[in-house]
Design an enzyme around this catalytic site. Structure first.
Site, PDB file in Angstrom:
ATOM      1  N   CYS A 199       0.818  -1.218   0.000  1.00 43.64           N
ATOM      2  CA  CYS A 199       0.000   0.000   0.000  1.00 43.64           C
ATOM      3  C   CYS A 199       0.849   1.264   0.000  1.00 43.64           C
ATOM      4  O   CYS A 199       0.511   2.250  -0.662  1.00 43.64           O
ATOM      5  CB  CYS A 199      -0.967  -0.012   1.182  1.00 43.64           C
ATOM      6  SG  CYS A 199      -0.159  -0.115   2.799  1.00 43.64           S
TER       7      CYS A 199
ATOM      8  N   HIS B 189      -1.807   0.337   7.634  1.00 47.00           N
ATOM      9  CA  HIS B 189      -2.332   0.678   6.301  1.00 47.00           C
ATOM     10  C   HIS B 189      -2.080   2.150   6.015  1.00 47.00           C
ATOM     11  O   HIS B 189      -1.844   2.951   6.921  1.00 47.00           O
ATOM     12  CB  HIS B 189      -3.831   0.380   6.227  1.00 47.00           C
ATOM     13  CG  HIS B 189      -4.377   0.342   4.831  1.00 47.00           C
ATOM     14  ND1 HIS B 189      -3.686  -0.183   3.772  1.00 47.00           N
ATOM     15  CD2 HIS B 189      -5.564   0.796   4.317  1.00 47.00           C
ATOM     16  CE1 HIS B 189      -4.409  -0.088   2.676  1.00 47.00           C
ATOM     17  NE2 HIS B 189      -5.568   0.514   2.981  1.00 47.00           N
TER      18      HIS B 189
ATOM     19  N   ASP C  85      -8.106   4.327  -1.808  1.00 49.10           N
ATOM     20  CA  ASP C  85      -7.472   3.181  -1.140  1.00 49.10           C
ATOM     21  C   ASP C  85      -6.858   2.279  -2.201  1.00 49.10           C
ATOM     22  O   ASP C  85      -7.526   1.898  -3.170  1.00 49.10           O
ATOM     23  CB  ASP C  85      -8.525   2.409  -0.336  1.00 49.10           C
ATOM     24  CG  ASP C  85      -7.907   1.396   0.615  1.00 49.10           C
ATOM     25  OD1 ASP C  85      -6.801   0.909   0.321  1.00 49.10           O
ATOM     26  OD2 ASP C  85      -8.527   1.111   1.654  1.00 49.10           O
TER      27      ASP C  85
END
Length: 569
Positions: free
Chosen positions: A353, A487, A508
């Site tokens: 991520c 995250h 996201d």
């Protein structure tokens, strides 16, 4: 002729014998031949011998001692009367022993010699309570002090608790009671001191102290072996505890390495290859397609440019179009410059991520001045290339502490990166960045209203305050990098409802985004985040704030040695 049984003298008349006994023997100083008792009458001595020494029957040495039981008044009666016959001579065989070398000196309060009288009212037999009382007195220890206290108590008569003898001196009573108890319990003739560490008994306190010191001295006998054994067991237990702690720490460290991709199991390329191999095994991918995709992967990795398979261009443009429709019920919305969405792929699923968010941020900088002209990288790099760029920044001296955390190596790993590594990348590329740390909740229910206000103020800096803002405000500001535990995402705008409530618009990397009108209306539910949706304990924002000159870049590299985030509040 009558013969005195004490001295053997012969007398003619019985009256002469009585007078002889009274003058010569009765008024003389009598001694108990078996103890210290002295200066007593015959009746007292007789009672003492019969009670204190009932089992003693010594043979007479020189003579026998006899006296009549009559008083002086009875001696005046005529001979041969019934009273005289009834009060005949009573004899007791005793041993006339040598007097004691030292007699008990009289106490100051007794002017005359020590004396003892026999009470006729005392019973001839002893009760069990009397024996118990005497035993308790004997076993209490410190006996002279006990009798000395009795001596000064002013009691005229002191009764023996074990016989019918009544004494006027405490010392006489003491010796008398001790004789009783020595005969009943010879082993209690002296006090024994028990060892508190074993079953041994010592004669006195000095012997007990020496004995206990043998237990405590680590250099003597078996006590030394006991102490050594205890020390050895303690050391073994401590070593076992340390080994167990080290084992648990190693297991925990390995779990963290696996979680954050530092376990040496391979990086982006190895994960992509394993994924394709599983697809072939399951029959979802033909072998020919496997080799073709593998060749494309190797070509992309060699070029250092992302293959674009997970890239969705025009994400912010699609949001601008959606908020321009009358169906959107909001007062105002602020959006960043145009940004592409980069989603996770099979090669970075579960750990990429941070890299994907950097790709999205870089796609926006490529379209915005003055960043577009200052950046040497004109294409979006692949994840392995981003790892190589971070390592180059570390080599240049940016954030040495962070480099040591990763052991100066990212390529070939699945290591997670955060806001600090994005700061390292931007600084190395000549872009000024700022990290803001919202280290604790500032609203009810563990929410972060200060975070939402800060984002709104960030986008308001490009609008003109003298004009009423339109419903959709498109700015030239880069998006914000949002990091929380586990995250990271990218903030591309902020929405203000008619009620004044704020919502962040967040892209996201785990979201599969489609740009069709219907798809955006569905995806907006996942993009719009109200304060109740952001309830992690801590958040970090990274904001891009211009480009760095050569001097500014050098200063930023130097300051990164003690890199600290700005804390709010």
């Amino acid at each position: 002729m009558l013969t005195c049984e004490v001295c053997g003298e012969e007398l003619l008349l019985e009256e002469d014998l009585k007078t002889h006994l009274l003058l010569v023997h009765l008024e003389a100083d009598l001694h108990c031949p078996l103890c210290f008792l002295s200066a007593v009458s015959y009746d007292q001595l007789h009672a003492h011998m019969s009670t204190a020494h009932p089992e003693e029957h010594p043979k007479p040495l020189n003579s026998t001692f006899a006296r009549t039981s009559t008083s002086k008044t009875s001696m005046a009666q005529p001979a041969g009367t019934p009273a005289e016959k009834d009060k005949s001579i009573r004899a007791s065989t005793l041993v006339n022993l040598k007097p004691q070398e030292q007699e008990i000196p009289p106490e100051p309060e007794h002017a005359g010699p020590l004396s003892a009288t026999l009470s006729a009212e005392e019973p001839e037999t002893l009760q069990e309570s009397d024996w118990n009382q005497a035993r308790q007195l004997w076993s209490s220890g410190g006996r002279p002090g006990t009798f000395q206290m009795l001596e000064h108590s002013g009691e005229p008569n002191l009764s023996c608790p074990m016989c019918a003898l009544v004494c006027t001196s405490p010392l006489v009573l003491q010796e008398h009671v001790e004789l009783h108890l020595e005969e009943q319990h010879p082993e209690k003739g002296r006090r024994l001191w028990d060892c508190p560490m074993c079953s041994a008994e010592c004669a006195d306190s000095a012997a007990l102290q020496e004995h206990v010191e043998l237990h405590l001295d680590p250099c003597t006998g078996s006590s030394s072996s006991d102490v050594n054994l205890a020390v050895q067991l303690q050391q073994e237990e401590e070593q076992h505890r340390r080994r167990e702690e080290a084992r648990q720490e190693a297991e925990h460290f390995k779990k963290l390495q696996r979680r954050y991709g530092l376990d040496g199991s391979g990086g982006y390329r190895r994960q992509m290859e394993r994924t394709m191999e599983r697809e072939v095994t399951r029959g979802r991918l033909a072998p020919a397609d496997f080799h073709r995709k593998k060749a494309d992967l190797m070509e992309s990795l060699a070029s250092g440019v992302d293959d674009g398979r997970s890239r969705t261009c025009g994400a912010v443009d699609a949001l601008t179009e959606y908020y321009g429709t009358p169906a959107c019920d909001c007062a105002h919305v602020w959006l960043c410059s145009d940004t592409d969405h980069f989603g996770a792929s099979a090669g970075d699923k579960g750990w990429g991520c941070g890299y994907r968010n950097f790709q999205m941020l870089l796609s926006s900088l490529h379209r915005t001045e003055p960043y577009a002209s200052s950046l040497q990288e004109k294409a979006v790099p692949s994840i392995p290339q981003v790892q190589r760029m971070i390592e180059e920044a570390w080599k240049a001296g940016v954030d040495p502490q962070g480099a040591s955390h990763f052991n100066h190596r990212l390529q070939g790993t699945r290591a997670w990166i955060g806001a600090t590594e994005i700061y390292v990348l931007l600084t190395w590329l000549g872009v000024r960045a700022r990290i803001i740390d919202f280290h604790q909740p500032t609203g009810p229910g563990d929410t972060h209203p200060r975070l939402f206000d800060w984002v709104r103020q960030y986008f308001l800096q490009s609008s003109q305050s003298n004009r009423l803002p339109p419903k959709v405000i498109r700015t030239s500001l880069p998006p914000l990098y949002l990091q929380h535990h586990g995250h990271s995402r990218l903030v591309v705008g902020v929405e203000q409802r008619k009620s004044g409530a704020l919502a962040l618009l967040i892209l996201d990397p785990g979201l599969k985004l489609s740009l069709s009108t219907d798809a955006v209306s569905v995806a907006i539910r996942h993009i719009r985040k109200f304060p109740s949706s952001l309830k992690h304990k801590q958040y970090q924002l990274l904001a891009v704030q211009g480009v760095l000159s050569a001097e500014d870049k050098q200063a930023a590299v130097f300051n990164s040695r003690t890199l600290c985030a700005e804390k709010i509040p």
